[in-house]
Write an enzyme that holds these catalytic residues in place. Structure first.
Site, PDB file in Angstrom:
ATOM      1  N   LYS A 173      43.165  31.847  45.951  1.00  0.00           N
ATOM      2  CA  LYS A 173      42.998  31.884  44.498  1.00  0.00           C
ATOM      3  C   LYS A 173      42.229  33.167  44.178  1.00  0.00           C
ATOM      4  O   LYS A 173      41.014  33.208  44.200  1.00  0.00           O
ATOM      5  CB  LYS A 173      42.224  30.650  44.020  1.00  0.00           C
ATOM      6  CG  LYS A 173      42.515  30.225  42.554  1.00  0.00           C
ATOM      7  CD  LYS A 173      42.240  31.283  41.504  1.00  0.00           C
ATOM      8  CE  LYS A 173      40.751  31.452  41.240  1.00  0.00           C
ATOM      9  NZ  LYS A 173      40.521  32.491  40.153  1.00  0.00           N
ATOM     10  N   ARG A 177      41.614  38.653  36.987  1.00  0.00           N
ATOM     11  CA  ARG A 177      41.475  39.958  36.323  1.00  0.00           C
ATOM     12  C   ARG A 177      42.346  41.032  36.968  1.00  0.00           C
ATOM     13  O   ARG A 177      42.768  41.974  36.304  1.00  0.00           O
ATOM     14  CB  ARG A 177      40.018  40.412  36.343  1.00  0.00           C
ATOM     15  CG  ARG A 177      39.075  39.491  35.578  1.00  0.00           C
ATOM     16  CD  ARG A 177      37.664  40.009  35.662  1.00  0.00           C
ATOM     17  NE  ARG A 177      36.703  39.087  35.072  1.00  0.00           N
ATOM     18  CZ  ARG A 177      35.392  39.268  35.072  1.00  0.00           C
ATOM     19  NH1 ARG A 177      34.878  40.351  35.619  1.00  0.00           N
ATOM     20  NH2 ARG A 177      34.586  38.384  34.523  1.00  0.00           N
ATOM     21  N   CYS A 281      28.974  44.062  45.468  1.00  0.00           N
ATOM     22  CA  CYS A 281      27.886  43.164  45.843  1.00  0.00           C
ATOM     23  C   CYS A 281      26.914  43.832  46.803  1.00  0.00           C
ATOM     24  O   CYS A 281      25.795  43.360  46.994  1.00  0.00           O
ATOM     25  CB  CYS A 281      28.429  41.874  46.468  1.00  0.00           C
ATOM     26  SG  CYS A 281      29.235  42.111  48.061  1.00  0.00           S
TER      27      CYS A 281
END
Length: 498
Positions: A173, A177, A281
């Site tokens: 999944k 965007r 990140c």
């Protein structure tokens, strides 16, 4: 308007839910495609296809599974350029950065090609009288991955490559965007010889996620995204008996010692702080110079470098970074800069009003630099995820160690120093999962493991490297005896090796 559906049972299918999300062009702010948002029934269909295909795939010997991975590598190398263009057009990162996104994913596929060795168990002959003990690694079954927008190629491959190599079937999944690259990766896997149904892609939102979390056929979930969502997925998945690994937010510090090469440190901060518009990140978002003199020199050198950053179209080969992924995210980052000013931090470089000529509706923002940020400020406590660097001045080395160690996030940290004793002490003591020494973005290579601590990571096992094989398999241990004669009488004591 182009529509993006799902990849289920080895083929692209149209969405049936009637719900769609917008896929923007970050350079213009315009909608370039519509992505279908899967219903519960569509996700369940993907799970059913995966369950049907998994048994035969698990029974395929590891060498043959590795050959599919090798073929996939061959195919993806031929498509680096078109994949990078699509990735860049939906995410907004520059083309060289998009190629890096793909390459770091490819490296985990390369690691997964070693699955015949990685799946080997242990064997002890003669563990007891006529007794042998051995272990084997077996796949879990159907597993799933929920991946973020900022690495639409790398993180899907980090998830599905080791999982599939281990003999599992996989439901991906991806972020709604920028979904086109994950869809193409699934097509290439089937082209490489992966049986239909082993890898499925469902595009969607919370309905899709919740279906994966509660369906008992899904045995494990991997996630990368924000910490609040990571906590929700971890708690919900565990409550439904699944194996779960979740990676959340970050606030990565870079310590600059007085003996460091300041020019080298400035280069590192510019690249690690502003690359990909800070949407990583592992981006460095906090610089921690030790001592007033170090801080003054560092800030003085940073200001002109931040002011001279070249922000341009994602297709501009001269651009340092491109637009952010959506207008909503752009406004969120600007809001953090507004807040930092209100909190009393010194905004040395203000990029909020940057506009790219001819692309005024694009999601562009200039670099921002704060000085004299303190640990009580919200802009220090929370992940901004944009081109914003905060300087937090530490009076001494001990304070510099405490700052990242006491922060609620513990993804990555780095130290720049010429002193080996200082570096060794820092790497041993700092309470953070990944540490760099004179290396700003300490993302390990594929055969080591990637994972943060504290509220940056939930679960006992990390991504890629040996931990990925442990996460996607279960260990079965066999104790076997082949007696030469029959011993009479039952044994009522627990078996020992005496």
């Amino acid at each position: 308007m182009r529509e993006i559906g799902h990849f289920i049972g080895g083929k692209t299918v149209k969405g049936k839910s009637g719900r769609f999300g917008d896929v923007f062009d970050p350079n213009t702010g315009e909608v370039q495609a519509k992505v279908a948002l899967a219903s519960r029934a569509e996700v369940e269909d993907a799970i059913a296809n995966a369950e049907k295909a998994q048994g035969a795939w698990a029974a395929t010997n590891p060498q043959r599974r590795a050959r599919v991975m090798f073929k996939f590598l061959e195919l993806i190398q031929k498509e680096i350029e078109p994949l990078a263009k699509v990735l860049s057009s939906e995410h907004g990162k520059t083309l060289p950065d998009a190629k890096g996104d793909i390459q770091r994913g490819v490296e985990v596929v390369e690691f997964a090609c070693g699955i015949p060795h990685l799946m080997k168990g242990e064997y002890t002959e003669g563990a007891g009288p006529n007794i042998d003990i051995y272990s084997m690694r077996q796949p879990l079954g159907v597993v799933a991955g929920i991946t973020p927008f900022n690495f639409p190629a790398m993180i899907p491959m980090w998830k599905f490559a080791p999982a599939i190599a281990c003999g599992n079937a996989f439901i991906l999944k991806p972020s709604e965007r920028d979904p086109s690259v994950p869809m193409r990766l699934a097509e290439l896997m089937v082209e490489a010889g992966l049986p239909e149904g082993v890898l499925n892609v469902v595009n969607g939102d919370k309905e899709s996620v919740d279906t994966l979390l509660i369906d008992p056929r899904v045995k494990a979930i991997g996630f990368v995204g924000s910490t609040p969502i990571a906590e929700y997925i971890y708690a919900t998945g565990c409550a439904h008996g699944k194996r779960v690994q979740c990676f959340g937010g970050a606030k990565n510090h870079m310590i600059v010692m007085p003996d460091a090469d300041i020019d080298q440190a400035v280069d590192a901060l510019i690249g690690a702080g502003y690359g990909s518009a800070g949407e990583r990140c592992m981006a460095i978002s906090v610089a921690v110079p030790v001592g007033k003199k170090t801080a003054d020199i560092l800030v003085e050198k940073l200001i002109p470098r931040v002011e001279s950053l070249k922000i341009g179209l994602s297709t501009d080969p001269q651009a340092d970074y491109g637009p952010m992924v959506t207008h909503a995210h752009l406004e969120k980052v600007k809001g953090y800069v507004d807040l930092g000013v209100k909190e009393g931090a010194k905004l040395k470089v203000d990029g909020r009003n940057f506009k790219l000529q001819g692309y005024e509706n694009g999601n562009f923002m200039g670099g921002c630099l704060f000085d004299e940020v303190t640990p009580n400020m919200k802009i220090y406590k929370e992940e901004i995820f944009g081109p914003v660097l905060s300087v937090v001045r530490a009076k001494d080395y001990e304070e510099a160690v405490r700052l990242p160690s006491e922060h609620e996030y513990g993804n990555g940290v780095s130290i720049f120093t010429r002193d080996g004793d200082t570096a060794r002490d820092f790497t041993a003591r700092v309470n953070v999962g990944m540490v760099g020494v004179n290396f700003a973005i300490p993302v390990p290579l594929a055969y080591h493991t990637f994972g943060g601590w504290k509220r940056s990571g939930f679960g006992d096992l990390n991504q890629h490297g040996p931990d990925s094989i442990r996460f996607y398999t279960k260990t079965k241990t066999v104790t076997a005896r082949w007696p030469s004669g029959t011993k009479e009488g039952a044994e009522f004591v627990i078996p020992t090796m005496r």
